[in-house]
Design a protein around this motif. Structure first.
Motif, PDB file in Angstrom:
ATOM      1  N   GLY A   1       0.884  -1.141   0.000  1.00 46.75           N
ATOM      2  CA  GLY A   1       0.000   0.000   0.000  1.00 46.75           C
ATOM      3  C   GLY A   1       0.928   1.198   0.000  1.00 46.75           C
ATOM      4  N   SER A   2       0.388   2.397  -0.088  1.00 50.75           N
ATOM      5  CA  SER A   2       1.254   3.579  -0.162  1.00 50.75           C
ATOM      6  C   SER A   2       2.267   3.671   0.982  1.00 50.75           C
ATOM      7  CB  SER A   2       0.403   4.849  -0.205  1.00 50.75           C
ATOM      8  OG  SER A   2      -0.275   4.946  -1.441  1.00 50.75           O
ATOM      9  N   PRO A   3       1.899   3.359   2.244  1.00 50.75           N
ATOM     10  CA  PRO A   3       2.880   3.511   3.321  1.00 50.75           C
ATOM     11  C   PRO A   3       4.042   2.531   3.264  1.00 50.75           C
ATOM     12  CG  PRO A   3       0.637   3.506   4.192  1.00 50.75           C
ATOM     13  CD  PRO A   3       0.560   3.037   2.774  1.00 50.75           C
ATOM     14  N   THR A   4       3.876   1.383   2.580  1.00 54.29           N
ATOM     15  CA  THR A   4       4.894   0.329   2.681  1.00 54.29           C
ATOM     16  C   THR A   4       5.442  -0.177   1.355  1.00 54.29           C
ATOM     17  OG1 THR A   4       3.142  -1.357   2.766  1.00 54.29           O
ATOM     18  CG2 THR A   4       3.965  -0.516   4.871  1.00 54.29           C
ATOM     19  N   PHE A   5       4.982   0.379   0.218  1.00 52.34           N
ATOM     20  CA  PHE A   5       5.404  -0.236  -1.042  1.00 52.34           C
ATOM     21  C   PHE A   5       6.916  -0.174  -1.228  1.00 52.34           C
ATOM     22  CE2 PHE A   5       5.374   4.113  -2.606  1.00 52.34           C
ATOM     23  CZ  PHE A   5       6.311   4.126  -3.635  1.00 52.34           C
ATOM     24  N   ARG A   6       7.563   0.840  -0.666  1.00 51.31           N
ATOM     25  CA  ARG A   6       9.017   0.918  -0.842  1.00 51.31           C
ATOM     26  C   ARG A   6       9.756  -0.106   0.023  1.00 51.31           C
ATOM     27  NH1 ARG A   6       9.394   7.271  -2.377  1.00 51.31           N
ATOM     28  NH2 ARG A   6       9.917   6.929  -4.566  1.00 51.31           N
ATOM     29  N   ARG A   7       9.172  -0.512   1.113  1.00 49.50           N
ATOM     30  CA  ARG A   7       9.742  -1.640   1.855  1.00 49.50           C
ATOM     31  C   ARG A   7       9.685  -2.894   0.999  1.00 49.50           C
ATOM     32  NH1 ARG A   7      10.851  -1.928   7.275  1.00 49.50           N
ATOM     33  NH2 ARG A   7      10.569   0.020   8.412  1.00 49.50           N
ATOM     34  N   HIS A   8       8.568  -3.090   0.330  1.00 53.44           N
ATOM     35  CA  HIS A   8       8.426  -4.257  -0.537  1.00 53.44           C
ATOM     36  C   HIS A   8       9.429  -4.196  -1.698  1.00 53.44           C
ATOM     37  CE1 HIS A   8       4.691  -6.259   0.992  1.00 53.44           C
ATOM     38  NE2 HIS A   8       4.607  -5.095   1.616  1.00 53.44           N
ATOM     39  N   CYS A   9       9.725  -2.995  -2.152  1.00 54.30           N
ATOM     40  CA  CYS A   9      10.690  -2.858  -3.248  1.00 54.30           C
ATOM     41  C   CYS A   9      12.088  -3.317  -2.838  1.00 54.30           C
ATOM     42  CB  CYS A   9      10.736  -1.408  -3.740  1.00 54.30           C
ATOM     43  SG  CYS A   9       9.269  -0.909  -4.672  1.00 54.30           S
ATOM     44  N   LYS A  10      12.349  -3.348  -1.544  1.00 58.66           N
ATOM     45  CA  LYS A  10      13.653  -3.809  -1.050  1.00 58.66           C
ATOM     46  C   LYS A  10      13.681  -5.314  -0.813  1.00 58.66           C
ATOM     47  CE  LYS A  10      14.431   0.633   1.272  1.00 58.66           C
ATOM     48  NZ  LYS A  10      14.531   1.331   2.585  1.00 58.66           N
ATOM     49  N   GLY A  11      12.523  -5.948  -0.925  1.00 55.04           N
ATOM     50  CA  GLY A  11      12.459  -7.388  -0.713  1.00 55.04           C
ATOM     51  C   GLY A  11      11.098  -7.794  -0.217  1.00 55.04           C
ATOM     52  N   THR A  12      10.436  -8.723  -0.922  1.00 55.39           N
ATOM     53  CA  THR A  12       9.087  -9.116  -0.549  1.00 55.39           C
ATOM     54  C   THR A  12       8.766 -10.496  -1.107  1.00 55.39           C
ATOM     55  OG1 THR A  12       6.757  -8.458  -0.651  1.00 55.39           O
ATOM     56  CG2 THR A  12       8.082  -8.027  -2.604  1.00 55.39           C
ATOM     57  N   VAL A  13       7.806 -11.161  -0.471  1.00 58.03           N
ATOM     58  CA  VAL A  13       7.295 -12.418  -1.008  1.00 58.03           C
ATOM     59  C   VAL A  13       6.156 -12.157  -1.993  1.00 58.03           C
ATOM     60  CG1 VAL A  13       7.953 -13.706   1.041  1.00 58.03           C
ATOM     61  CG2 VAL A  13       5.663 -12.698   0.914  1.00 58.03           C
ATOM     62  N   ALA A  14       5.630 -10.933  -2.019  1.00 57.12           N
ATOM     63  CA  ALA A  14       4.571 -10.577  -2.963  1.00 57.12           C
ATOM     64  C   ALA A  14       5.147 -10.486  -4.379  1.00 57.12           C
ATOM     65  CB  ALA A  14       3.938  -9.251  -2.561  1.00 57.12           C
ATOM     66  N   ASN A  15       4.263 -10.580  -5.366  1.00 61.51           N
ATOM     67  CA  ASN A  15       4.721 -10.391  -6.751  1.00 61.51           C
ATOM     68  C   ASN A  15       4.093  -9.173  -7.407  1.00 61.51           C
ATOM     69  OD1 ASN A  15       2.121 -11.264  -7.411  1.00 61.51           O
ATOM     70  ND2 ASN A  15       2.786 -13.294  -8.100  1.00 61.51           N
ATOM     71  N   GLU A  16       3.417  -8.335  -6.605  1.00 55.12           N
ATOM     72  CA  GLU A  16       2.932  -7.034  -7.064  1.00 55.12           C
ATOM     73  C   GLU A  16       2.632  -6.191  -5.842  1.00 55.12           C
ATOM     74  OE1 GLU A  16      -0.811  -7.706  -9.206  1.00 55.12           O
ATOM     75  OE2 GLU A  16      -1.873  -7.226  -7.336  1.00 55.12           O
ATOM     76  N   VAL A  17       2.612  -4.860  -6.028  1.00 54.74           N
ATOM     77  CA  VAL A  17       2.276  -3.951  -4.943  1.00 54.74           C
ATOM     78  C   VAL A  17       1.144  -3.032  -5.387  1.00 54.74           C
ATOM     79  CG1 VAL A  17       4.532  -3.974  -3.817  1.00 54.74           C
ATOM     80  CG2 VAL A  17       4.097  -2.343  -5.656  1.00 54.74           C
ATOM     81  N   SER A  18       0.385  -2.553  -4.411  1.00 52.14           N
ATOM     82  CA  SER A  18      -0.705  -1.611  -4.670  1.00 52.14           C
ATOM     83  C   SER A  18      -0.325  -0.231  -4.153  1.00 52.14           C
ATOM     84  CB  SER A  18      -1.988  -2.072  -3.981  1.00 52.14           C
ATOM     85  OG  SER A  18      -2.446  -3.281  -4.532  1.00 52.14           O
ATOM     86  N   VAL A  19      -0.633   0.793  -4.944  1.00 50.91           N
ATOM     87  CA  VAL A  19      -0.394   2.181  -4.539  1.00 50.91           C
ATOM     88  C   VAL A  19      -1.541   3.028  -5.076  1.00 50.91           C
ATOM     89  CG1 VAL A  19       1.121   4.194  -4.708  1.00 50.91           C
ATOM     90  CG2 VAL A  19       2.121   1.914  -4.529  1.00 50.91           C
ATOM     91  N   GLY A  20      -2.027   3.956  -4.257  1.00 46.05           N
ATOM     92  CA  GLY A  20      -3.050   4.892  -4.703  1.00 46.05           C
ATOM     93  C   GLY A  20      -2.773   6.283  -4.179  1.00 46.05           C
ATOM     94  N   SER A  21      -2.916   6.463  -2.878  1.00 48.10           N
ATOM     95  CA  SER A  21      -2.809   7.789  -2.280  1.00 48.10           C
ATOM     96  C   SER A  21      -1.457   8.449  -2.500  1.00 48.10           C
ATOM     97  CB  SER A  21      -3.101   7.707  -0.781  1.00 48.10           C
ATOM     98  OG  SER A  21      -4.423   7.280  -0.541  1.00 48.10           O
ATOM     99  N   ALA A  22      -0.394   7.668  -2.546  1.00 48.30           N
ATOM    100  CA  ALA A  22       0.945   8.251  -2.674  1.00 48.30           C
ATOM    101  C   ALA A  22       1.098   9.086  -3.941  1.00 48.30           C
ATOM    102  CB  ALA A  22       2.009   7.158  -2.639  1.00 48.30           C
TER     103      ALA A  22
END
Length: 423
Positions: A265-286
């Motif tokens: 989500g907007s608050p955490t997508f950049r954490r996921h960009c550094k490493g995640t088990v997900a294969n996509e991220v969601s962003v809206g408000s950012a």
């Protein structure tokens, strides 16, 4: 009077005077600093553009240059991490705004949060990959089938959070002959619902497999992470919970089946960009960065949406209703309460940002008709001058103003219609 009594009296007077002096210094220490002033160059240019465009009513403004800069910055992050991005429609609820961001991100993935908004978006984005962002009552699933038709209703991945909801959706899908794609909501630490762990998820997966429900993927939302005392530990825990759920899904569908593993989500997508088990991220408000998204991970993004409202009335000496004699004392103590400005409309989820130093009145309270903003003598707003507020959020607030005014840094170039009002 004996000498010792005179000495004692003098000491008492001096002590009393000292106490008063200390108390006075204490009051002065608590006295708020005077703020206020005029618009800076940016907001002066925006006010001039609104006046030239004849927009003298409350309006939501999007700065397209800032929006585009945010899109580029977000895309650089997700492209660098090789993470596809899903655009959150509720946070950008205007078709041309959504399309602008989708094109800028090179994405056709969208997250939708209500049946009403889904019914509006399905015909507009025939090629979009849609994932529902919250579990809806089964009756809403049936309503989409009735209004949009079975083929359209089969397109989204419907979010499932409980075995009961899965059973209800499966029965409706079977009755209408609609293929059901189910993504399963995970509780990865937010505790807002969803399957709490892989053990709870496993029976629902088995039910889906045995009842011709396509297991499309998982969704784990983790906005709590940056608010925790130990964010890194909270993120690691959320990732561990998500990883266990993936293992449970793979046990049912096998390793070859494609899955949507949505996270962030907007608050955490950049954490996921550094490493995640997900294969996509969601962003809206950012993309437009409302006030509640001032996270350190988003420091390079700029606020791109503002509410503009003209001043209806300007009061040079703002008196307190019912206790007018105390007004002077109030103005002395807090010089930022000296002037009053009643703006057109109000009671929005937003904070005044320009001119600087404006604040809401605790005495008057909030008003959606003529909201009072207080300021100091340094704030020389007149009737028909604009004040600007920064939204706390985008989603529902964007739907309160009708067409969005698009600012290019100099001019209001166009307007973007919002989606119909829906929860």
């Amino acid at each position: 009077m004996p000498p010792e009594r005179k000495t004692s009296s003098r000491r008492a007077v001096l002590a009393g005077g000292g106490a008063i002096a200390v108390a006075g210094l204490g009051v002065l220490a608590l006295r708020p600093a005077e703020t206020g002033g005029g618009h800076d160059a940016y907001f002066a240019a925006l006010a001039a553009a609104l006046r030239r465009a004849g927009l003298m009513h409350p309006v939501l403004v999007i700065d397209r240059q800032r929006l585009d800069a945010n899109v580029r910055a977000i895309r650089a992050s997700v492209d660098g991490a090789k993470l596809p991005l899903r655009v959150v429609a509720k946070s950008l609820p205007a078709p041309r705004l959504i399309e602008h961001v989708l094109n800028g991100m090179g994405s056709r993935r969208m997250m939708v949060f209500s049946a009403e908004m889904l019914l509006q978006l399905l015909p507009l984005y025939a090629d979009a990959d849609m994932l529902m962002g919250k579990p809806l009552p089964a009756a809403e699933f049936a309503r989409v089938i009735d209004k949009a038709g079975p083929q359209a209703a089969a397109r989204p991945q419907w979010l499932i959070d409980t075995p009961q909801r899965l059973s209800e959706y499966a029965a409706i899908a079977k009755a209408h002959g609609v293929p059901l794609q189910a993504s399963f909501e995970l509780d990865v630490g937010l505790h807002r619902g969803g399957f709490p762990d892989a053990t709870a998820l496993a029976p629902a997966l088995a039910f889906a497999r045995d009842n011709s429900v396509r297991i499309a993927g998982l969704m784990g939302y983790d906005p709590h992470v940056p608010k925790m005392p130990l964010p890194d530990r909270a993120y690691a825990a959320s990732q561990a919970a998500y990883r266990a759920a993936i293992d449970a899904v793979r046990h049912v569908v096998g390793n070859a089946a494609p899955l949507t593993l949505n996270g962030a989500g907007s608050p955490t997508f950049r954490r996921h960009c550094k490493g995640t088990v997900a294969n996509e991220v969601s962003v809206g408000s950012a993309f437009v960065k409302p006030g509640t998204f001032d996270y350190s991970d988003l420091a390079d993004l700029a606020p791109a949406a503002f509410i503009a409202s003209p001043v209806i009335k300007a009061v040079a000496d703002m008196r307190l209703p019912g206790v007018e004699p105390l007004s002077g004392l109030m103005h002395w103590f807090d010089r930022n309460s000296q002037r009053g400005f009643f703006m057109h409309g109000g009671h929005w989820l937003a904070q005044p940002v320009s001119p600087p130093g404006l604040s809401y009145s605790g005495l008057f309270g909030r008003s959606s008709n003529q909201e009072l903003l207080l300021g100091s003598a340094r704030t020389n707003l007149r009737p028909d001058d604009h004040v600007f507020l920064r939204p706390d959020q985008s989603e529902a607030l964007f739907l309160q103003f009708g067409d969005i005014a698009v600012f290019d840094g100099h001019t209001i170039t166009e307007t973007w219609s919002t989606l119909p009002i829906s929860a």
